[in-house]
Write a protein that holds these residues in place. Structure first.
Motif, PDB file in Angstrom:
ATOM      1  N   GLN A   1      40.876 -10.391 -19.507  1.00 25.48           N
ATOM      2  CA  GLN A   1      42.247 -10.589 -19.056  1.00 25.48           C
ATOM      3  C   GLN A   1      43.053 -11.406 -20.061  1.00 25.48           C
ATOM      4  OE1 GLN A   1      43.361  -8.991 -16.352  1.00 25.48           O
ATOM      5  NE2 GLN A   1      41.274  -8.135 -16.255  1.00 25.48           N
ATOM      6  N   ASP A   2      44.315 -11.041 -20.215  1.00 26.39           N
ATOM      7  CA  ASP A   2      45.187 -11.764 -21.149  1.00 26.39           C
ATOM      8  C   ASP A   2      45.313 -13.233 -20.775  1.00 26.39           C
ATOM      9  OD1 ASP A   2      45.679  -9.489 -22.640  1.00 26.39           O
ATOM     10  OD2 ASP A   2      47.483  -8.948 -21.503  1.00 26.39           O
TER      11      ASP A   2
ATOM     12  N   ARG B   1      41.862  -9.817 -30.067  1.00 27.27           N
ATOM     13  CA  ARG B   1      41.081  -8.637 -29.743  1.00 27.27           C
ATOM     14  C   ARG B   1      40.742  -7.872 -31.021  1.00 27.27           C
ATOM     15  NH1 ARG B   1      41.454  -7.648 -24.188  1.00 27.27           N
ATOM     16  NH2 ARG B   1      43.169  -8.764 -23.144  1.00 27.27           N
ATOM     17  N   LEU B   2      39.591  -7.227 -31.035  1.00 27.99           N
ATOM     18  CA  LEU B   2      39.199  -6.429 -32.183  1.00 27.99           C
ATOM     19  C   LEU B   2      40.229  -5.341 -32.440  1.00 27.99           C
ATOM     20  CD1 LEU B   2      36.943  -6.010 -34.288  1.00 27.99           C
ATOM     21  CD2 LEU B   2      35.867  -4.414 -32.688  1.00 27.99           C
ATOM     22  N   GLU B   3      40.776  -4.790 -31.364  1.00 30.57           N
ATOM     23  CA  GLU B   3      41.888  -3.856 -31.425  1.00 30.57           C
ATOM     24  C   GLU B   3      42.602  -3.916 -30.083  1.00 30.57           C
ATOM     25  OE1 GLU B   3      39.539   0.235 -30.218  1.00 30.57           O
ATOM     26  OE2 GLU B   3      39.823  -0.233 -32.345  1.00 30.57           O
ATOM     27  N   ALA B   4      43.771  -3.353 -30.000  1.00 23.63           N
ATOM     28  CA  ALA B   4      44.567  -3.434 -28.779  1.00 23.63           C
ATOM     29  C   ALA B   4      43.770  -2.986 -27.556  1.00 23.63           C
ATOM     30  CB  ALA B   4      45.832  -2.595 -28.918  1.00 23.63           C
TER      31      ALA B   4
ATOM     32  N   GLU C   1      30.198 -13.422 -23.919  1.00 24.70           N
ATOM     33  CA  GLU C   1      29.661 -12.077 -24.118  1.00 24.70           C
ATOM     34  C   GLU C   1      30.624 -11.155 -24.858  1.00 24.70           C
ATOM     35  OE1 GLU C   1      28.887  -9.949 -20.539  1.00 24.70           O
ATOM     36  OE2 GLU C   1      30.819 -10.430 -19.622  1.00 24.70           O
ATOM     37  N   HIS C   2      31.857 -11.594 -25.040  1.00 28.75           N
ATOM     38  CA  HIS C   2      32.867 -10.750 -25.690  1.00 28.75           C
ATOM     39  C   HIS C   2      33.045 -11.046 -27.178  1.00 28.75           C
ATOM     40  CE1 HIS C   2      34.329  -9.151 -21.828  1.00 28.75           C
ATOM     41  NE2 HIS C   2      34.082 -10.369 -21.365  1.00 28.75           N
ATOM     42  N   VAL C   3      32.511 -12.160 -27.651  1.00 29.52           N
ATOM     43  CA  VAL C   3      32.702 -12.556 -29.048  1.00 29.52           C
ATOM     44  C   VAL C   3      31.754 -11.771 -29.952  1.00 29.52           C
ATOM     45  CG1 VAL C   3      32.649 -14.449 -30.715  1.00 29.52           C
ATOM     46  CG2 VAL C   3      33.427 -14.872 -28.371  1.00 29.52           C
ATOM     47  N   VAL C   4      32.322 -10.987 -30.877  1.00 25.07           N
ATOM     48  CA  VAL C   4      31.503 -10.208 -31.811  1.00 25.07           C
ATOM     49  C   VAL C   4      31.644 -10.711 -33.246  1.00 25.07           C
ATOM     50  CG1 VAL C   4      31.487  -8.118 -30.412  1.00 25.07           C
ATOM     51  CG2 VAL C   4      33.327  -8.459 -32.084  1.00 25.07           C
ATOM     52  N   ASP C   5      32.696 -11.475 -33.524  1.00 26.42           N
ATOM     53  CA  ASP C   5      32.948 -11.966 -34.880  1.00 26.42           C
ATOM     54  C   ASP C   5      33.399 -13.414 -34.766  1.00 26.42           C
ATOM     55  OD1 ASP C   5      34.114 -12.567 -37.425  1.00 26.42           O
ATOM     56  OD2 ASP C   5      34.410 -10.445 -37.799  1.00 26.42           O
ATOM     57  N   LEU C   6      32.633 -14.331 -35.390  1.00 22.97           N
ATOM     58  CA  LEU C   6      32.940 -15.759 -35.260  1.00 22.97           C
ATOM     59  C   LEU C   6      32.916 -16.420 -36.626  1.00 22.97           C
ATOM     60  CD1 LEU C   6      33.446 -18.272 -33.561  1.00 22.97           C
ATOM     61  CD2 LEU C   6      30.970 -18.434 -33.176  1.00 22.97           C
TER      62      LEU C   6
END
Length: 208
Positions: free
Chosen positions: A41-42, A57-60, A89-94
């Motif tokens: 959620q935003d 976000r990785l993309e829109a 669980e949403h973080v893919v790039d840190l």
């Protein structure tokens, strides 16, 4: 150990086929995560507007998130990382490069199960990197200028999806690098600056 032209990258032998990575049914981890993760959620992302982390976000519309502490490296330490737990669980790039994060921070980083890329360059982290076995999807890990040693490297061999590892300016030995390559033949280990090839002198031109 001595490195010719201060550049050395451990690569698969010439002629070898790329090592297949055990990524389950799909070969694209991003697609796999998009299929399984719920929306973000935003309002949750808005909570990070004041810093010290930049979250996008990785993309829109994607539930996959890219997080950086650029511009706030002096204020991001082990305790600050706990702010990421609501989106773990949403973080893919840190990107935590040059921050104040140390080995105690791995208690939080180990709770980010879907990390694909982690940048810890020039931080105080050391052999606490062993905790990253809890992040099995990890593909790229930057430990340039950290305190990691051969002991920490031994644990990284369990990261079977690891593709790129940067250990330039660390105490990691050539022997430890080779042991890692034996465990994971597909990993590219950079132990010196990746410099471009010298420019070829144009015929007839003089050096100045």
């Amino acid at each position: 150990f001595l490195v010719e032209r201060i550049f050395f990258v451990v690569r698969p032998k010439s002629g070898d086929k790329p090592t297949e990575k055990p990524k389950g049914k799909g070969s694209d981890p991003v697609k796999e995560l998009l299929a399984k993760l719920p929306a973000v959620q935003d309002e949750l992302l808005a909570a990070f507007a004041a810093g010290p982390f930049t979250v996008r976000r990785l993309e829109a519309g994607s539930p996959l998130l890219v997080v950086s502490c650029a511009g706030h490296t002096d204020t991001v330490d082990d305790q600050a990382l706990t702010a990421l737990l609501p989106i773990a669980e949403h973080v893919v790039d840190l990107d935590l490069g040059r921050s104040k994060v140390g080995d105690q921070g791995f208690a939080t980083l180990a709770k980010l199960p879907n990390l694909l890329r982690l940048d810890l360059r020039q931080t105080a982290v050391g052999n606490g990197v062993a905790a990253l076995v809890a992040c099995p999807r990890l593909e790229s890990l930057n430990l340039f200028g950290t305190k990691v040693t051969d002991y920490g490297m031994a644990a990284l061999g369990n990261l079977k999806n690891l593709q790129s590892l940067y250990v330039w300016q660390t105490e990691v030995s050539a022997r430890a690098v080779m042991r890692l390559r034996e465990q994971n033949e597909g990993v590219r280990v950079v132990v010196a600056p990746d410099l471009p090839e010298p420019m070829t002198e144009v015929a007839g031109a003089r050096r100045r």
